[in-house]
Enzyme design. Structure first.
Site, PDB file in Angstrom:
ATOM      1  CB  CYS A  50      -0.966  -0.012   1.169  1.00  0.00           C
ATOM      2  SG  CYS A  50      -0.246  -0.705   2.680  1.00  0.00           S
ATOM      3  CG  HIS A 107      -0.693   3.917   4.192  1.00  0.00           C
ATOM      4  ND1 HIS A 107      -0.702   2.708   3.581  1.00  0.00           N
ATOM      5  CD2 HIS A 107      -0.644   3.653   5.526  1.00  0.00           C
ATOM      6  CE1 HIS A 107      -0.679   1.756   4.468  1.00  0.00           C
ATOM      7  NE2 HIS A 107      -0.646   2.297   5.653  1.00  0.00           N
TER       8      HIS A 107
END
Lengths: 483, 483
Positions: free
Chosen positions: A39, A102
């Site tokens: 990710c 993220h």
């Protein structure tokens, strides 16, 4: 989400009518890739147009390891990187991220310091619940400040799988679009929801509605939400001025299957691997009146191309002072051209494989270690291709394993080293790989150092909520990346 | 052909525009099955509406073995079986089979003795070339007589993969349809081509045109041909009076991959097995003006349903003096109803598995023997599900392996025997299976005896062509069915 998770990509339950309609009104990309089988690096690559090995989203702690941004990560997106929203600002765009950032959760990495004007979402994945002692629960931000924490203020019921997060993120998207339309401002919305990531959740109205179980419920909710967003654009009369692209940041995590893992269709293995199942993604471009309806493209594409393509749409040039890996896909999207370009598959600091045309050459193979595998951690459940899904890191740099992905999409049958086809194709690929390696200037690795002190103990805004926690003493150490 | 071989079913090269359009104009069946993981029994089941174990298309020479009609088979379709064309005749239909008959090649099994009015094609698969000493080449018939042999008069070039058979079979279909339309006669055309079966071939104009290699070339030619047939019906103005159904007789033969084998998408294993890859088929119903365009059905369907559905379309009742396994699909096709019915997966004389709703229970598991597997014969290449893709025949009749095909289409994760779900579902399935077994009256097995004397040495018409061959002495013996 995996390549095989949408009806348009052959998911047998065919439960994504809105995404399938998006495809039938737009263009389906069948050969589209993320920049990493994990990710954080993928998302960093999408926003910078650069491979993780360039933008710093990798580790050198061990060879060929996937790394991301857990709570104890010290690094994040360097100031030296130019993010898509920073550049779009120059063309007057208002930029919003909804969902998972993220790219680092420490103050200097905050999305509003990197070009975004608004943020609603979390810096990390929604793991938990934590006890706020060993680990704090993940904060949810509105712009500069946290407004609560997952499991505390934003409920996720792991016993039932119920959470209304996707609905909240959907409403936020619809409101943002309405506001931008009202103020006549061009906008970039990065709808970076974390649904379908384990622990998988869905809203009450979707729970139990899928033939596929909880994971399918989550997919159906995403499908519903994308449909709502597209209809909203149409209702506001701005669909012909709005380019929409749907994709995912890595293949389905088969380790979470069958309850919480999706489908990579006919492809090999899943998330964490550089086989097709780990990095080939569902992808749909939609722009009524511009993209021919029902189009299908075999252009080799990458999430990094969304950087260059978005700049092109905004009439901007990509930065010329650095290597950009993304390409402008508009000729492929609007004129059906096929642009010859390689796709590189990295795991950490190692180029594991490269795709050129229909051929993919593996320079290294690895699923995961015997040690992990023997504990039941399996990135290729039910699959085992001898000499390919290896449990030791196997080097093939002198004689790469070569596959033809048209004849053999499942990467099961390496071409014979002695064949003319192998010799001819590898002659070409070798040159490209050599060029790539010789000109590669890796960024400073951001995902090497971990420290429990940097966790989300006391994010900005915690005082107002009485949710500040006391961090432990700083003890920076090398992060452990097992695969 | 396998479930995953069409673009509409997620084949990544997406090279079947005509079949995909057929689906978008008609109805896609996602849960449609053949009656056997092998050709002859499937085709016998399609034409009789009955499981092979009832119509005799099975063997008892060994336990749970696939059997078909090679040249030395003594048996074939019994006279006691009522075939679809025999019944359709009563409603004035003209019946034609184009392509592979596969229900026995001895005189009493001739398709024109079983209801067909016309035949153009072969009784067996196009294996060869043979030397006409140990084995004769397969004859091609026009109606009652042979008009030549494969490899001799109907060329198949195994070195290039070139053969124009599908084009010949296409033209034959177009001509037949034109003639029936001109004479205003209702017709049943069974376009039973054998393309995509190994040795795979395609016409010159299709060779090298697919990203998938020779197998893809063959798929593309079939796709082209189906498109031509549908357009022909439209051109003649009879598309709204013509029900068309596309499907296959078994899953893709992965043993022939990657050069000559197709794709079963996300499903387990392939042809010869009772896993989903062996028996779940691509299926499309098309009937403009009647079937809603773009429909998708999750009705559990079977090739045997084409028997009952065709009778229903012709206003006929199925025979009442025997068990018919097919059901009338019209309520599913025209009104979107879901009819609750089981799917039985047989291998020879053994019920290996049953599907009820989304659940599939395996009573026996077997891919193939260790002996064969160790010789490189692999029906599940690259796949290995422990305890499921077994190389010994494993009995699970007391505690069947249960899968939920929605959550786990790849049959990788058997449900826990101790779970409430297992207990609840198996309680229901057990009753159905018991009923099925108690009421089962097996037919006389037709595929037990082989004899080289019965091969296609001197088919009717061979004299005119000077192609009669002398048969060896009759030596009937048990056929050997290794898997």
């Amino acid at each position: 989400m995996g390549w095989g998770d949408l009806g348009a990509f052959g998911e047998p339950s065919k439960e994504t009518p809105n995404l399938d309609q998006m495809a039938s009104e737009g263009m389906l990309f069948l050969d589209f890739y993320t920049a990493n089988p994990l990710c954080s690096p993928s998302r960093a690559a999408l926003l910078t147009g650069r491979l993780p090995v360039r933008n710093g989203f990798y580790t050198t702690n061990a060879h060929a390891r996937n790394a991301y941004t857990p709570q104890d990560i010290v690094g994040g997106i360097p100031d030296s990187e130019l993010l898509l929203p920073e550049l779009l600002k120059k063309a007057g765009y208002v930029n919003k991220i909804i969902g998972k950032w993220h790219l680092g959760h420490r103050p200097q990495f905050h999305p509003l310091k990197h070009g975004f004007d608004e943020w609603f979402g979390s810096p990390n994945c929604h793991f938990g619940p934590f006890d706020n002692r060993a680990l704090p629960n993940i904060p949810v931000y509105r712009d500069w400040e946290m407004i609560g924490r997952y499991y505390e203020d934003f409920k996720i019921d792991l016993s039932t799988g119920e959470a209304n997060l996707t609905q909240i993120y959907l409403q936020e998207a619809l409101d943002f679009i309405s506001n931008q339309q009202a103020s006549q401002q061009p906008f970039f919305l990065y709808w970076a929801i974390d649904a379908t990531h384990a622990p998988v959740y869905a809203s009450k109205q979707f729970l139990g509605t899928s033939q596929r179980g909880l994971y399918g419920d989550a997919v159906r909710e995403i499908d519903y939400s994308v449909g709502k967003i597209l209809k909203h654009l149409q209702k506001l009369g701005i669909s012909e001025n709005t380019f929409v692209f749907f994709t995912s940041d890595n293949g389905a995590a088969l380790i979470s299957a069958p309850k919480q893992g999706g489908s990579n269709g006919p492809f090999l293995c899943g998330k964490q691997t550089t086989f097709e199942g780990g990095m080939r993604e569902p992808a749909i471009a939609w722009w009524p009146g511009h993209i021919p309806a029902g189009g299908v493209s075999h252009q080799l594409g990458s999430v990094m191309d969304l950087f260059s393509t978005s700049l092109s749409l905004a009439g901007l040039q990509p930065p010329s002072d650095r290597q950009i890996d993304g390409i402008d896909l508009l000729p492929a999207i609007l004129q059906g051209k096929l642009i010859d370009r390689p796709i590189f598959y990295y795991r950490g600091n190692e180029m594991m494989a490269v795709r050129v045309g229909s051929y993919k050459a593996h320079y290294w193979t690895w699923s995961n270690s015997w040690e992990e595998y023997n504990k039941g951690i399996n990135f290729c459940p039910g699959q085992n291709v001898s000499g390919v899904t290896t449990h030791t890191q196997e080097e093939h740099t002198n004689l790469p394993l070569l596959f033809h992905l048209g004849r053999d999409p499942g990467e099961k049958y390496p071409l014979s080293f002695a064949s003319d086809e192998y010799q001819r194709v590898m002659a070409r690929i070798s040159i490209l790989v050599q060029e790539h390696k010789v000109t590669m200037v890796p960024g400073v690795p951001q995902l090497n150092v971990c420290d429990k002190a940097v966790m989300n103990w006391s994010p900005p805004g915690c005082e107002k909520l009485g949710k500040c926690l006391k961090p432990p003493k700083s003890e920076p150490k090398k992060c452990v990346w097992p695969h």
